[in-house]
Design an enzyme around this catalytic site. Structure first.
Site, PDB file in Angstrom:
ATOM      1  N   CYS A   1       0.802  -1.210   0.000  1.00 46.29           N
ATOM      2  CA  CYS A   1       0.000   0.000   0.000  1.00 46.29           C
ATOM      3  C   CYS A   1       0.838   1.265   0.000  1.00 46.29           C
ATOM      4  CB  CYS A   1      -0.912   0.026   1.227  1.00 46.29           C
ATOM      5  SG  CYS A   1      -1.969   1.491   1.291  1.00 46.29           S
TER       6      CYS A   1
ATOM      7  N   TRP B   1      -9.422   5.810  -0.725  1.00 43.52           N
ATOM      8  CA  TRP B   1      -9.840   6.341  -2.019  1.00 43.52           C
ATOM      9  C   TRP B   1      -8.890   5.790  -3.079  1.00 43.52           C
ATOM     10  CZ3 TRP B   1      -8.925   9.626   2.174  1.00 43.52           C
ATOM     11  CH2 TRP B   1      -7.631  10.162   2.259  1.00 43.52           C
TER      12      TRP B   1
ATOM     13  N   GLU C   1      -5.013   3.409 -10.856  1.00 40.52           N
ATOM     14  CA  GLU C   1      -5.716   2.133 -10.671  1.00 40.52           C
ATOM     15  C   GLU C   1      -6.878   2.028 -11.666  1.00 40.52           C
ATOM     16  OE1 GLU C   1      -6.349   0.759  -6.468  1.00 40.52           O
ATOM     17  OE2 GLU C   1      -6.056   2.889  -6.100  1.00 40.52           O
TER      18      GLU C   1
ATOM     19  N   ARG D   1      -0.177   4.649   2.956  1.00 40.42           N
ATOM     20  CA  ARG D   1      -0.090   4.388   4.395  1.00 40.42           C
ATOM     21  C   ARG D   1       0.219   5.607   5.272  1.00 40.42           C
ATOM     22  NH1 ARG D   1       4.002  -0.424   4.769  1.00 40.42           N
ATOM     23  NH2 ARG D   1       4.587   0.140   2.636  1.00 40.42           N
TER      24      ARG D   1
HETATM   25  C1  HEM Z   1      -6.541   6.372   1.744  1.00 40.07           C
HETATM   26  C2  HEM Z   1      -6.200   6.157   0.491  1.00 40.07           C
HETATM   27  C3  HEM Z   1      -5.491   4.907   0.001  1.00 40.07           C
HETATM   28  C4  HEM Z   1      -4.832   4.837  -1.184  1.00 40.07           C
HETATM   29  C5  HEM Z   1      -4.678   5.959  -2.209  1.00 40.07           C
HETATM   30  C6  HEM Z   1      -4.317   3.494  -1.305  1.00 40.07           C
HETATM   31  C7  HEM Z   1      -3.636   3.032  -2.421  1.00 40.07           C
HETATM   32  C8  HEM Z   1      -3.364   1.701  -2.657  1.00 40.07           C
HETATM   33  C9  HEM Z   1      -2.971   1.160  -3.937  1.00 40.07           C
HETATM   34  C10 HEM Z   1      -2.798   1.948  -5.232  1.00 40.07           C
HETATM   35  C11 HEM Z   1      -2.783  -0.176  -3.786  1.00 40.07           C
HETATM   36  C12 HEM Z   1      -2.369  -1.192  -4.862  1.00 40.07           C
HETATM   37  C13 HEM Z   1      -3.682  -1.782  -5.389  1.00 40.07           C
HETATM   38  C14 HEM Z   1      -3.499  -2.549  -6.698  1.00 40.07           C
HETATM   39  O1  HEM Z   1      -2.446  -2.334  -7.340  1.00 40.07           O
HETATM   40  O2  HEM Z   1      -4.419  -3.314  -7.051  1.00 40.07           O
HETATM   41  C15 HEM Z   1      -3.058  -0.475  -2.393  1.00 40.07           C
HETATM   42  C16 HEM Z   1      -2.951  -1.741  -1.834  1.00 40.07           C
HETATM   43  C17 HEM Z   1      -3.381  -2.058  -0.561  1.00 40.07           C
HETATM   44  N1  HEM Z   1      -3.905  -1.186   0.374  1.00 40.07           N
HETATM   45 FE1  HEM Z   1      -4.016   0.831   0.221  1.00 40.07          FE
HETATM   46  N2  HEM Z   1      -4.623   2.762  -0.183  1.00 40.07           N
HETATM   47  C18 HEM Z   1      -5.362   3.591   0.636  1.00 40.07           C
HETATM   48  C19 HEM Z   1      -5.948   3.222   1.847  1.00 40.07           C
HETATM   49  C20 HEM Z   1      -5.903   1.934   2.383  1.00 40.07           C
HETATM   50  C21 HEM Z   1      -6.629   1.526   3.582  1.00 40.07           C
HETATM   51  C22 HEM Z   1      -7.566   2.429   4.389  1.00 40.07           C
HETATM   52  C23 HEM Z   1      -6.307   0.225   3.811  1.00 40.07           C
HETATM   53  C24 HEM Z   1      -6.744  -0.694   4.927  1.00 40.07           C
HETATM   54  C25 HEM Z   1      -7.195  -0.249   6.107  1.00 40.07           C
HETATM   55  C26 HEM Z   1      -5.389  -0.189   2.752  1.00 40.07           C
HETATM   56  C27 HEM Z   1      -4.831  -1.460   2.649  1.00 40.07           C
HETATM   57  C28 HEM Z   1      -4.231  -1.932   1.479  1.00 40.07           C
HETATM   58  C29 HEM Z   1      -3.878  -3.332   1.266  1.00 40.07           C
HETATM   59  C30 HEM Z   1      -4.065  -4.491   2.273  1.00 40.07           C
HETATM   60  C31 HEM Z   1      -3.341  -3.422  -0.021  1.00 40.07           C
HETATM   61  C32 HEM Z   1      -2.822  -4.694  -0.732  1.00 40.07           C
HETATM   62  C33 HEM Z   1      -3.987  -5.394  -1.396  1.00 40.07           C
HETATM   63  C34 HEM Z   1      -3.602  -6.714  -2.060  1.00 40.07           C
HETATM   64  O3  HEM Z   1      -2.604  -7.335  -1.602  1.00 40.07           O
HETATM   65  O4  HEM Z   1      -4.326  -7.153  -3.009  1.00 40.07           O
HETATM   66  N3  HEM Z   1      -5.150   0.874   1.909  1.00 40.07           N
HETATM   67  N4  HEM Z   1      -3.406   0.675  -1.722  1.00 40.07           N
HETATM   68  N1  LIG Z   2      -7.216   2.454  -3.495  1.00 37.20           N
HETATM   69  C1  LIG Z   2      -7.378   1.169  -3.149  1.00 37.20           C
HETATM   70  N2  LIG Z   2      -6.883   0.234  -3.941  1.00 37.20           N
HETATM   71  C2  LIG Z   2      -6.810  -1.108  -3.662  1.00 37.20           C
HETATM   72  C3  LIG Z   2      -6.364  -1.568  -2.423  1.00 37.20           C
HETATM   73  C4  LIG Z   2      -6.297  -2.951  -2.194  1.00 37.20           C
HETATM   74  C5  LIG Z   2      -6.651  -3.864  -3.207  1.00 37.20           C
HETATM   75  C6  LIG Z   2      -7.096  -3.365  -4.425  1.00 37.20           C
HETATM   76  C7  LIG Z   2      -7.518  -4.322  -5.497  1.00 37.20           C
HETATM   77  O1  LIG Z   2      -6.585  -5.360  -5.589  1.00 37.20           O
HETATM   78  C8  LIG Z   2      -6.918  -6.258  -6.623  1.00 37.20           C
HETATM   79  C9  LIG Z   2      -6.139  -7.531  -6.446  1.00 37.20           C
HETATM   80  C10 LIG Z   2      -4.801  -7.221  -7.081  1.00 37.20           C
HETATM   81  N3  LIG Z   2      -4.994  -6.012  -7.861  1.00 37.20           N
HETATM   82  C11 LIG Z   2      -6.436  -5.705  -7.917  1.00 37.20           C
HETATM   83  C12 LIG Z   2      -7.181  -2.028  -4.670  1.00 37.20           C
HETATM   84  C13 LIG Z   2      -8.073   0.805  -1.917  1.00 37.20           C
HETATM   85  C14 LIG Z   2      -9.072  -0.102  -1.708  1.00 37.20           C
HETATM   86  C15 LIG Z   2      -9.468  -0.170  -0.342  1.00 37.20           C
HETATM   87  C16 LIG Z   2      -8.766   0.680   0.456  1.00 37.20           C
HETATM   88  S1  LIG Z   2      -7.681   1.570  -0.465  1.00 37.20           S
END
Ligand code: HEM
Ligand SMILES: N/C(=N/c1cccc(CO[C@@H]2CCNC2)c1)c1cccs1
Length: 360
Positions: free
Chosen positions: A67, A238, A243, A70
């Site tokens: 993420c 958000w 994405e 963070r």
């Molecule tokens: C507040 C704005 C946030 C932004 C802009 C953001 C952005 C992102 C992005 C761009 C990814 C990669 C997703 C992908 O490539 O499919 C990601 C992954 C992730 N985010 Fe964040 N995030 C945010 C908030 C959060 C929150 C609130 C949580 C949990 C409480 C979180 C937990 C995660 C997790 C667990 C992943 C990995 C998901 C996976 O392994 O498939 N994020 N985030």
């Molecule tokens: N911006 C985000 N993006 C993502 C965060 C976590 C997971 C994903 C979607 O993951 C899918 C599985 C691998 N790529 C697509 C998107 C958030 C979703 C919920 C909180 S922040």
């Protein structure tokens, strides 16, 4: 038993970290661990206090190596819904989550925590990948809607759901109570905020009739805190613009819109050397950023997000914590080398609390 020992070890490590971060005195930490030891001996598990659940969920976000968002981990809003019993009650909590998180476009990072796993079974499960997502209908060789949703759409249809067949049909919630048949819950339209994708300088973009939903709410990951598994804990932040603009709408295995955008731009798509793909990608991402801003929906561009992540790295350093991260996910899919992330390594050690995939 060995499992009770393992659980106590995980619990003690979490309590030590959590209470230290909350500035609670040593004796209170030790007394809490003794209390938990007693509860595990008596019942085989233990229940988190509200404060432990709230801070544990924030720590899980802070430990999410993939993420980029963070920096804001401490602002997470936590709804403690561990007393939820039925699928109907869960549905009400989920609509409340969507309403609270959407907030008219001024998105609030929110997580709703449902009952933990007990005796190896899940009291409640959400079968959706995200609470809001578009259906995908296979029509022979091609797909109407989101190809990533074809399997789940078929599941919904087997359960009796019928979509309108448009490329942007919002799927129903599928909620499963322990040992019962999964139940369908359609989402009311007024609950789902969406953004029409237009471009500030390319009028033809609106003509593509493309839209996307405002709030991404991941509903299929397991939250683990101090050895306790929360298999149903939907969370949202958000979007980062790429994405939507560089993956969901651009991938050939998703909405595959780059040829259409190139046509609107009058590009020569016959030769790769013209870099028409790259030009179409940039303008589609410009359109996404423009449209969400015009609609008043929170969205961050990948350069700003990288700068915020840089601030997170510094903040963690100052807090005496080594930042962990997964480089391959942290670099954005558009102009990755234009961010500082691309040019440094990250330690991908998996810390807990954290969020994990679950087998089913
Ligand atoms: C507040 C704005 C946030 C932004 C802009 C953001 C952005 C992102 C992005 C761009 C990814 C990669 C997703 C992908 O490539 O499919 C990601 C992954 C992730 N985010 Fe964040 N995030 C945010 C908030 C959060 C929150 C609130 C949580 C949990 C409480 C979180 C937990 C995660 C997790 C667990 C992943 C990995 C998901 C996976 O392994 O498939 N994020 N985030
Ligand atoms: N911006 C985000 N993006 C993502 C965060 C976590 C997971 C994903 C979607 O993951 C899918 C599985 C691998 N790529 C697509 C998107 C958030 C979703 C919920 C909180 S922040």
């Amino acid at each position: 038993s060995i499992n009770h020992e393992r659980l106590l070890t995980e619990a003690a490590r979490f309590i030590r970290d959590c209470y230290r971060e909350l500035g609670l005195p040593q004796e209170q930490q030790e007394e809490r661990i003794r209390e938990i030891e007693e509860e595990i001996r008596r019942s085989g598990t233990y229940a988190h206090t509200r404060a432990e659940l709230v801070h544990g969920a924030k720590m899980a976000w802070r430990n999410s190596n993939r993420c980029i968002g963070r920096l804001l981990w401490e602002t997470l809003e936590v709804f403690d819904e561990r007393e939820t019993k039925t699928a109907e009650e869960a549905y009400d909590k989920l609509t409340r989550h969507i309403r609270h998180a959407t907030n008219g476009g001024n998105i609030r990072s929110t997580i709703t925590v449902f009952p933990p796993r007990k005796d190896g079974t899940d009291p409640l499960r959400i079968r959706n990948h995200q609470l809001i997502r578009y259906a995908g209908y296979r029509e022979g060789e091609s797909v109407i809607g989101d190809p990533a949703s074809v399997g789940f759409t078929q599941t919904c249809e087997r359960l009796g759901w019928r979509g309108e067949g448009t490329p942007f049909d919002v799927l129903p919630l599928v909620i499963e109570e322990r040992g019962q048949e999964p139940k369908l819950f359609p989402l009311p339209e007024e609950l789902i905020m969406e953004v029409q994708i237009t471009h500030p300088d390319l009028p033809g973009m609106a003509g593509l009739g493309v839209r996307w939903y405002a709030v991404p709410i991941i509903s299929d990951m397991r939250l683990e805190i101090g050895g306790i598994d929360y298999p149903t804990a939907p969370f949202n932040g958000w979007y980062m613009g790429t994405e939507i603009g560089a993956r969901n709408l651009a991938d050939t295995g998703r909405y595959d819109l780059l040829p259409s955008v190139a046509r609107v731009m009058g590009l020569d798509t016959r030769s790769a050397r013209s870099l028409w793909i790259d030009r179409a990608l940039v303008e589609l991402n410009v359109a996404v950023l423009h449209s969400y801003r015009q609609a008043g929906v929170t969205l961050v561009d990948h350069h700003t997000a990288a700068r915020q992540f840089r601030a997170f790295e510094k903040k963690e350093q100052d807090a005496g914590r080594a930042v962990t991260g997964n480089w391959t996910w942290l670099i954005p899919p558009l102009s990755p080398a234009a961010t500082h992330i691309f040019h440094r390594p990250y330690d991908n050690e998996v810390l807990k609390p954290n969020f994990f995939y679950q087998k089913d």
